[in-house]
Design a protein around this motif. Structure first.
Motif, PDB file in Angstrom:
ATOM      1  N   VAL A 169       0.849  -1.193   0.000  1.00  0.00           N
ATOM      2  CA  VAL A 169       0.000   0.000   0.000  1.00  0.00           C
ATOM      3  C   VAL A 169       0.881   1.238   0.000  1.00  0.00           C
ATOM      4  CG1 VAL A 169      -1.779   1.275   1.243  1.00  0.00           C
ATOM      5  CG2 VAL A 169      -1.796  -1.229   1.246  1.00  0.00           C
ATOM      6  N   GLN A 170       0.696   2.075  -1.029  1.00  0.00           N
ATOM      7  CA  GLN A 170       1.525   3.283  -1.151  1.00  0.00           C
ATOM      8  C   GLN A 170       0.764   4.469  -0.565  1.00  0.00           C
ATOM      9  OE1 GLN A 170       1.768   2.895  -5.336  1.00  0.00           O
ATOM     10  NE2 GLN A 170       3.219   1.213  -5.199  1.00  0.00           N
ATOM     11  N   ILE A 171       1.303   4.967   0.531  1.00  0.00           N
ATOM     12  CA  ILE A 171       0.677   6.108   1.207  1.00  0.00           C
ATOM     13  C   ILE A 171       1.458   7.357   0.827  1.00  0.00           C
ATOM     14  CG2 ILE A 171       0.010   7.077   3.451  1.00  0.00           C
ATOM     15  CD1 ILE A 171       0.327   4.119   4.478  1.00  0.00           C
ATOM     16  N   PRO A 172       0.785   8.369   0.272  1.00  0.00           N
ATOM     17  CA  PRO A 172       1.521   9.565  -0.178  1.00  0.00           C
ATOM     18  C   PRO A 172       2.307  10.195   0.965  1.00  0.00           C
ATOM     19  CG  PRO A 172      -0.773   9.649  -0.881  1.00  0.00           C
ATOM     20  CD  PRO A 172      -0.644   8.473   0.023  1.00  0.00           C
ATOM     21  N   GLY A 173       3.571  10.431   0.707  1.00  0.00           N
ATOM     22  CA  GLY A 173       4.425  11.096   1.685  1.00  0.00           C
ATOM     23  C   GLY A 173       4.909  10.155   2.784  1.00  0.00           C
ATOM     24  N   GLU A 174       4.599   8.899   2.676  1.00  0.00           N
ATOM     25  CA  GLU A 174       5.040   7.967   3.724  1.00  0.00           C
ATOM     26  C   GLU A 174       5.585   6.703   3.074  1.00  0.00           C
ATOM     27  OE1 GLU A 174       2.400   7.319   7.038  1.00  0.00           O
ATOM     28  OE2 GLU A 174       1.398   9.231   6.633  1.00  0.00           O
ATOM     29  N   ASP A 175       6.162   5.852   3.938  1.00  0.00           N
ATOM     30  CA  ASP A 175       6.717   4.596   3.409  1.00  0.00           C
ATOM     31  C   ASP A 175       5.594   3.675   2.946  1.00  0.00           C
ATOM     32  OD1 ASP A 175       9.256   4.457   6.003  1.00  0.00           O
ATOM     33  OD2 ASP A 175       9.237   5.413   4.009  1.00  0.00           O
ATOM     34  N   THR A 176       5.975   2.816   2.012  1.00  0.00           N
ATOM     35  CA  THR A 176       5.020   1.789   1.564  1.00  0.00           C
ATOM     36  C   THR A 176       4.802   0.783   2.689  1.00  0.00           C
ATOM     37  OG1 THR A 176       5.775   2.024  -0.711  1.00  0.00           O
ATOM     38  CG2 THR A 176       4.639  -0.028  -0.152  1.00  0.00           C
ATOM     39  N   GLN A 177       3.547   0.432   2.887  1.00  0.00           N
ATOM     40  CA  GLN A 177       3.205  -0.564   3.915  1.00  0.00           C
ATOM     41  C   GLN A 177       2.905  -1.885   3.229  1.00  0.00           C
ATOM     42  OE1 GLN A 177       3.113  -0.336   7.129  1.00  0.00           O
ATOM     43  NE2 GLN A 177       2.970   1.834   7.650  1.00  0.00           N
ATOM     44  N   ASN A 178       3.520  -2.941   3.742  1.00  0.00           N
ATOM     45  CA  ASN A 178       3.223  -4.286   3.232  1.00  0.00           C
ATOM     46  C   ASN A 178       2.198  -4.954   4.129  1.00  0.00           C
ATOM     47  OD1 ASN A 178       5.078  -4.223   1.058  1.00  0.00           O
ATOM     48  ND2 ASN A 178       6.737  -4.536   2.527  1.00  0.00           N
ATOM     49  N   LEU A 179       1.103  -5.412   3.505  1.00  0.00           N
ATOM     50  CA  LEU A 179       0.014  -6.034   4.265  1.00  0.00           C
ATOM     51  C   LEU A 179      -0.161  -7.487   3.832  1.00  0.00           C
ATOM     52  CD1 LEU A 179      -0.764  -3.002   4.681  1.00  0.00           C
ATOM     53  CD2 LEU A 179      -3.111  -3.655   4.276  1.00  0.00           C
ATOM     54  N   LEU A 180      -0.518  -8.320   4.789  1.00  0.00           N
ATOM     55  CA  LEU A 180      -0.964  -9.671   4.482  1.00  0.00           C
ATOM     56  C   LEU A 180      -2.440  -9.744   4.873  1.00  0.00           C
ATOM     57  CD1 LEU A 180       1.492 -12.509   5.576  1.00  0.00           C
ATOM     58  CD2 LEU A 180       0.640 -11.980   3.302  1.00  0.00           C
ATOM     59  N   LEU A 181      -3.256 -10.113   3.928  1.00  0.00           N
ATOM     60  CA  LEU A 181      -4.679 -10.230   4.234  1.00  0.00           C
ATOM     61  C   LEU A 181      -5.111 -11.666   3.976  1.00  0.00           C
ATOM     62  CD1 LEU A 181      -5.988  -7.000   2.427  1.00  0.00           C
ATOM     63  CD2 LEU A 181      -5.350  -7.276   4.834  1.00  0.00           C
ATOM     64  N   TYR A 182      -5.861 -12.187   4.937  1.00  0.00           N
ATOM     65  CA  TYR A 182      -6.291 -13.598   4.838  1.00  0.00           C
ATOM     66  C   TYR A 182      -7.799 -13.658   4.986  1.00  0.00           C
ATOM     67  CZ  TYR A 182      -6.916 -18.477   6.256  1.00  0.00           C
ATOM     68  OH  TYR A 182      -7.339 -19.772   6.365  1.00  0.00           O
ATOM     69  N   GLY A 183      -8.450 -14.419   4.106  1.00  0.00           N
ATOM     70  CA  GLY A 183      -9.901 -14.487   4.110  1.00  0.00           C
ATOM     71  C   GLY A 183     -10.487 -15.146   5.338  1.00  0.00           C
ATOM     72  N   GLY A 184      -9.669 -15.942   6.055  1.00  0.00           N
ATOM     73  CA  GLY A 184     -10.192 -16.651   7.209  1.00  0.00           C
ATOM     74  C   GLY A 184     -10.141 -15.859   8.497  1.00  0.00           C
ATOM     75  N   GLU A 185      -9.648 -14.638   8.457  1.00  0.00           N
ATOM     76  CA  GLU A 185      -9.591 -13.834   9.676  1.00  0.00           C
ATOM     77  C   GLU A 185     -10.742 -12.833   9.677  1.00  0.00           C
ATOM     78  OE1 GLU A 185      -6.150 -11.284   9.947  1.00  0.00           O
ATOM     79  OE2 GLU A 185      -6.084 -10.952   7.797  1.00  0.00           O
ATOM     80  N   GLY A 186     -11.260 -12.549  10.841  1.00  0.00           N
ATOM     81  CA  GLY A 186     -12.422 -11.680  10.951  1.00  0.00           C
ATOM     82  C   GLY A 186     -12.069 -10.213  11.099  1.00  0.00           C
ATOM     83  N   GLU A 187     -10.849  -9.922  11.527  1.00  0.00           N
ATOM     84  CA  GLU A 187     -10.488  -8.533  11.847  1.00  0.00           C
ATOM     85  C   GLU A 187      -9.833  -7.855  10.640  1.00  0.00           C
ATOM     86  OE1 GLU A 187     -12.343  -8.658  15.093  1.00  0.00           O
ATOM     87  OE2 GLU A 187     -11.157  -6.862  14.666  1.00  0.00           O
ATOM     88  N   PRO A 188     -10.160  -6.559  10.409  1.00  0.00           N
ATOM     89  CA  PRO A 188      -9.455  -5.816   9.356  1.00  0.00           C
ATOM     90  C   PRO A 188      -8.094  -5.360   9.860  1.00  0.00           C
ATOM     91  CG  PRO A 188     -11.075  -4.410  10.428  1.00  0.00           C
ATOM     92  CD  PRO A 188     -11.190  -5.759  11.079  1.00  0.00           C
ATOM     93  N   THR A 189      -7.220  -5.064   8.925  1.00  0.00           N
ATOM     94  CA  THR A 189      -5.881  -4.579   9.268  1.00  0.00           C
ATOM     95  C   THR A 189      -5.823  -3.059   9.088  1.00  0.00           C
ATOM     96  OG1 THR A 189      -4.879  -6.663   8.591  1.00  0.00           O
ATOM     97  CG2 THR A 189      -3.433  -4.720   8.649  1.00  0.00           C
ATOM     98  N   PRO A 190      -5.547  -2.318  10.134  1.00  0.00           N
ATOM     99  CA  PRO A 190      -5.520  -0.848  10.010  1.00  0.00           C
ATOM    100  C   PRO A 190      -4.177  -0.363   9.490  1.00  0.00           C
ATOM    101  CG  PRO A 190      -5.258  -1.494  12.301  1.00  0.00           C
ATOM    102  CD  PRO A 190      -5.355  -2.758  11.522  1.00  0.00           C
TER     103      PRO A 190
END
Lengths: 628, 395
Positions: free
Chosen positions: B229-250
């Protein structure tokens, strides 16, 4: 639901079934109990129905040793020790006995006493089998669970009135204690008779708090302690006995209790004491062979129930069901239709007029009885005529007979009567097999609980089954007539009958399928989902459509059409209960066991018949012999 | 003239009709038996909804879709070139018109019906339903207005995405690149040894995705993705998203949090539905449900009304229908699952059925009239016998 009994529990029950002190010489008349209401599998039913259902479920028969099912049930309730030797448990598969560690004996029916040594092993194996999905169980595993379930239910039934049966174990030996409690000394007492004296016993027990050492206890005090300990043991053990006779309202709604449920909760007992007293009196009267006492106790029970719950719970009137049980129409219909078919066949050989009219009268009488039976069931249950697999057979049988009679009315050749007799006989026979699986008037799951759709979709589909089946029967007749080279006129009439009945079957199968789609849309949100039962209905429609189109195009003629109609019965059988064997889909409420091999056997026979007839027909054609 | 051409002759032939019906019979039987070991959804995909069924690796057999199209054209050409538009054939004509409509309605259903589900706990309300099979990568910011949680959501369907694909979340001013995608996987809480880079962001602590063979029934598959995820003016954030988890990643973006989640695809409903109470009644003395119903409140703008959804009694709002499907019981209370179907052509099968029924009725009445005339010795009786009418004659 299978009640899990520990091995220890089995041993306890075995030990607790001590000979009753005052067992009756001859059992009294228990007809007064016929109309007593019990809640079983979610339905209020007369004890007569319950007795027949349980005995049929255990043994495959509705009578035992010349006695009615109700008489047998009364023995199980009031003199359970005497029923341990009754050979009532039908075991279809000898491997089940081996799994229990028992040797197969003579005959297929066994007594509780014969099976008791294998109960511990059976409960262990049954626990393992329960973990397997129903559709994945083999015949032996299914049989193991069935036997376990039956034995558990028998044990529960036998435990129901234990509270009122006198046993030596509760005899009051000490004369001063007997005098204190107002009981006869050294005489067998029932749990309930001591339970009634609990207040007096607890008064003595209270004083024992100041005597911690048992060395200082008097014989009276020691005996009270022993008796209360035994009673405590019993009250802990006799729980969750699901023989539900006493209705009451609780916070969650309507509940039905067994006598033990009432005894094990003081608040509940205070509300239903009169009923429990009446049940105890009933047992005592039975043990004294007093039919009038049984009848009196029964009336007292009913009066107490009605006065207490009249405004809250609708306790049904079982009279119609009792009449239905007494007449047992669908048992006699097998005989009537079968005899009708035989007489009709005899009319082809000789004395045509006499046999023909006898057959006609029998079949007409049969269809009237069949109609009455179906209407009675509708009145008892307050539902349309077809709600479970058993009812499909009796309804389709009725429709096939009616179709045959209509054909006979127009043609008077005997074909219609033959179709009626044969299809009625076979379908009532199959229905009889399903009757062994339990109460045939069961409760419906939520999605089926719609009288409108049951009256439209299900009735249409079953009429479609009837049309296809009846056409198949006439198709067999046509094939035989063709091979026997009967006259063209007769062949033409048979053909017309077959054609007309199959058209009837196609129309109703199609309409029923469409109505099913509409119901599915109302319930599940989609008109069509390729569910196995939906596919089964579609197969019948497609098969009939293929035959009619092939006939119109001249690809097949009368003989080919007849073979197709005969094969259509296999399609109907697959759609009707073959898909239930798969145990998948939204329609798997009609799951049955043990049907697979019978279906295969029938399919093999039918295939051999069709292929043989076809080969003979082709041979004749090729050798230039005259055919229709 | 056109009738005599070979293509038309082929299309109007009974043999084609019979062949199609016969093959449809075989497919129906095959698909029914196939379900036992593979499940309904794979049977639908492989046999009933397919054009071609690859068999034994090389033999392409026509699927039900192909057959139904052939039947459709067969019926169409028969109607124009073969049917006799006379009164005695009126019922047959109307009946086959109804068959047309049925086949057409099946096409409409296949292409336009969307099924999803909505699970609500008691006192909970929502205006979105979730697909059974499809997934989406969604990003949102959220805020509370009183008791109501409001989400500003942007989502991309997972179907059709491939590693390297770019996802734009314009409303939230973010770009993302999909670096990894597994159709079915497990989420592992420990990383593979030797991975020196910082762990990816994940709300459940998942460090790695372990690919699994995809199940034939997509309901059993849980996909996983890795996003940069490229956030303007900040470092790129690497996310792992899994369909079996109920919580979102902020993900922190300036002063706010943007939540990312790989979840079942959502559909916006025309109303907000709240579950007031779920009631289940059992047959006394059993665990068999006698009835179960959801008392719901529907909110449309400022208006809200209360009604009951139960078996055989769905709620219909615009093109949407809500059916009582299932329920759940937990320590927190009861929940109700409603099946939600959006189907603009829902009435077509009903219309088709009515047309077929009318055709059957007309045909039956005409046959009855003909029979009655024959019985009374009318003209129809002789005519039918002389012409050797195929129907009802054994020739």
């Amino acid at each position: 639901m299978i009640k899990s009994l520990t091995p220890f529990g089995f041993v306890c029950l075995l030990g607790l079934w001590l000979p009753a002190f005052s067992a009756p010489g001859q059992a009294p008349d228990v007809s007064a109990l016929r109309s007593m209401i019990i809640l079983h599998e979610g339905r209020q039913k007369p004890l007569d129905t319950y007795a027949r259902t349980m005995l049929t479920q255990f043994s495959g028969r509705s009578r035992y040793a010349g006695h009615s099912a109700l008489e047998w049930l009364a023995k199980v309730f009031f003199t359970p020790e005497k029923t341990k030797q009754h050979t009532i448990f039908l075991i279809n598969n000898s491997q089940t006995l081996e799994a229990m560690g028992l040797e197969p004996g003579e005959g297929r029916r066994y007594s509780y006493q014969q099976l008791a040594p294998g109960l511990k092993k059976l409960s262990e194996v049954a626990a393992e089998v329960q973990k397997i999905e129903e559709k994945d169980r083999n015949a032996v595993e299914a049989e193991i669970l069935r036997i376990y379930n039956n034995l558990t239910q028998y044990i529960n039934m036998a435990a129901t009135f234990q509270f009122a049966i006198p046993y030596e174990t509760f005899a009051v030996k000490d004369s001063s204690l007997a005098h204190y409690l107002g009981l006869e000394a050294d005489s067998a007492q029932s749990y309930y008779s001591l339970f009634d004296k609990a207040g007096l016993m607890f008064q003595v027990l209270d004083t024992l708090k100041s005597k911690p050492s048992t060395d200082n206890w008097t014989p009276l005090e020691q005996e009270i302690m022993k008796l209360t300990q035994k009673m405590f043991q019993w009250s802990n053990f006799y729980r969750n006995i699901p023989v539900n006779l006493i209705p009451m309202m609780q916070e969650g709604g309507e509940v039905w209790l067994s006598p033990w449920d009432a005894l094990n909760d003081r608040n509940t007992l205070s509300r239903v004491k009169l009923e429990v007293d009446a049940l105890a009196a009933m047992c005592e009267s039975y043990l004294r062979s007093e039919a009038s006492g049984v009848k009196q106790a029964r009336s007292a029970f009913e009066t107490a129930v009605r006065e207490r719950v009249a405004s809250d719970i609708a306790v049904g009137s079982p009279n119609l069901e009792l009449i239905y049980n007494q007449v047992n129409p669908f048992f006699w219909l097998k005989v009537i239709y079968g005899l009708g078919a035989l007489l009709l066949l005899a009319s082809f050989i000789g004395w045509r007029r006499g046999f023909y009219f006898s057959a006609a009268l029998l079949v007409i009488a049969g269809v009237l009885l069949n109609t009455a039976g179906i209407l009675t069931r509708m009145a008892i249950m307050g539902r349309p005529p077809v709600t479970n697999l058993y009812e499909t057979f009796i309804f389709v049988g009725w429709a096939c007979v009616l179709l045959g009679l209509v054909v006979e009315f127009f043609q008077r050749r005997g074909i219609g009567l033959l179709c009626s007799g044969v299809s009625g006989f076979f379908l009532m026979m199959i229905a009889g097999k399903y009757a062994r699986e339990g109460d045939t008037m069961g409760m419906l799951v939520a999605v089926l609980d719609s009288n409108f759709w049951l009256a439209t979709h299900v009735v249409c589909i079953t009429l479609g089954y009837a049309g296809a089946c009846a056409a198949g029967v006439v198709g067999h007749v046509y094939v035989v007539q063709e091979l026997l080279r009967v006259s063209k006129d007769r062949l033409r009439d048979t053909y017309r009958a077959m054609y007309g009945i199959l058209a009837f079957g196609l129309v109703f199968s199609f309409v029923g399928t469409v109505l099913g789609g509409i119901w599915a849309d109302q319930s599940w949100g989609r008109f069509w989902g390729w569910d196995p039962k939906e596919n089964g209905a579609l197969l019948i429609v497609l098969w009939c459509a293929i035959l009619f189109h092939a006939r119109m195009d001249g690809i097949i003629r009368g003989f080919g059409f007849a073979l197709g109609a005969a094969a259509g019965i296999m399609v109907v059988m697959f759609a009707w209960f073959g898909v239930n064997l798969m145990g998948v889909g939204l329609h798997s409420y009609g799951f049955t066991s043990g049907v697979f091999y019978r279906l295969m056997a029938y399919g093999s026979f039918e295939t051999i018949f069709i292929l043989s007839a076809w080969v003979i027909y082709l041979y004749r054609q090729n050798s230039g012999q005259k055919t229709s | 003239m056109l009738r005599r051409t070979k293509p038309v002759q082929f299309l109007i032939s009974y043999k084609l009709t019979i062949a199609c019906l016969l093959w449809l019979f075989v497919l129906t039987l095959w698909g029914t038996v196939y379900q036992v070991n593979h499940g309904l959804y794979p049977a639908q995909q492989k046999i009933f909804n397919s054009w071609i069924i690859p068999t034994w690796g090389f033999l392409p057999l026509p699927g039900a879709r192909t057959i139904l199209w052939i039947l459709f054209f067969n019926l169409l050409t028969v109607t124009f070139f073969r049917f006799q538009f006379r009164l005695p054939k009126l019922g047959i004509l109307v009946l086959h018109l109804g068959m047309f409509l049925l086949i057409f309605s099946s096409w409409v259903t296949l292409h336009f019906a969307v099924e999803s589900n909505l699970t609500l706990e008691e006192k909970e309300a929502s205006n979105v339903s979730a697909d059974y099979h499809l997934w989406e990568i969604s990003a949102w910011t959220q805020s509370f207005t009183g008791d109501t949680l409001l989400k500003q959501v942007e989502a991309h369907d997972l179907a059709g995405l491939e590693p390297g694909g770019r996802l734009s979340f314009e409303q939230h001013g973010l770009q993302a690149v999909l670096s990894l995608y597994y159709p079915n996987c497990r989420g592992l809480l420990s990383a593979a040894p030797g991975t020196g880079s910082p762990p990816p962001l994940n709300a459940s602590g998942i460090r790695q995705l372990d690919p699994q063979p995809a199940s034939q029934d997509p309901v059993e598959n849980f996909p996983g993705v890795a996003l940069s995820v490229q956030i303007p003016g900040e470092d790129t954030q690497n996310l792992l998203l899994y369909g079996g988890e109920g919580e979102p990643t902020p993900v922190v973006k300036g002063e706010e949090l943007v939540y990312f989640q790989l979840r079942r695809k959502r559909y916006l409903l025309p109303v907000t539905l709240g579950l007031v109470d779920f009631q289940k009644e059992e047959h006394p003395g059993t665990r068999m449900a006698r009835s179960y119903k959801s008392i719901v409140e529907i909110f449309t703008g400022a208006v809200h009304r209360r009604l009951t959804i139960y078996m055989n009694n769905p709620l219909r709002v615009e093109d949407f229908t809500f059916y009582q499907a299932s329920f759940g019981v937990s320590n927190e209370g009861e929940s109700s699952t409603l099946a939600v179907v959006r189907h603009p052509g829902r009435l077509l099968p009903y219309i088709a059925s009515i047309v077929v029924a009318v055709g059957l009725l007309i045909h039956f009445c005409l046959m009855l009239w003909k029979y009655a005339k024959r019985q009374n010795g009318g003209p129809a009786s002789g005519r039918g016998a002389r012409r050797g009418n195929k129907e009802g004659k054994n020739d």
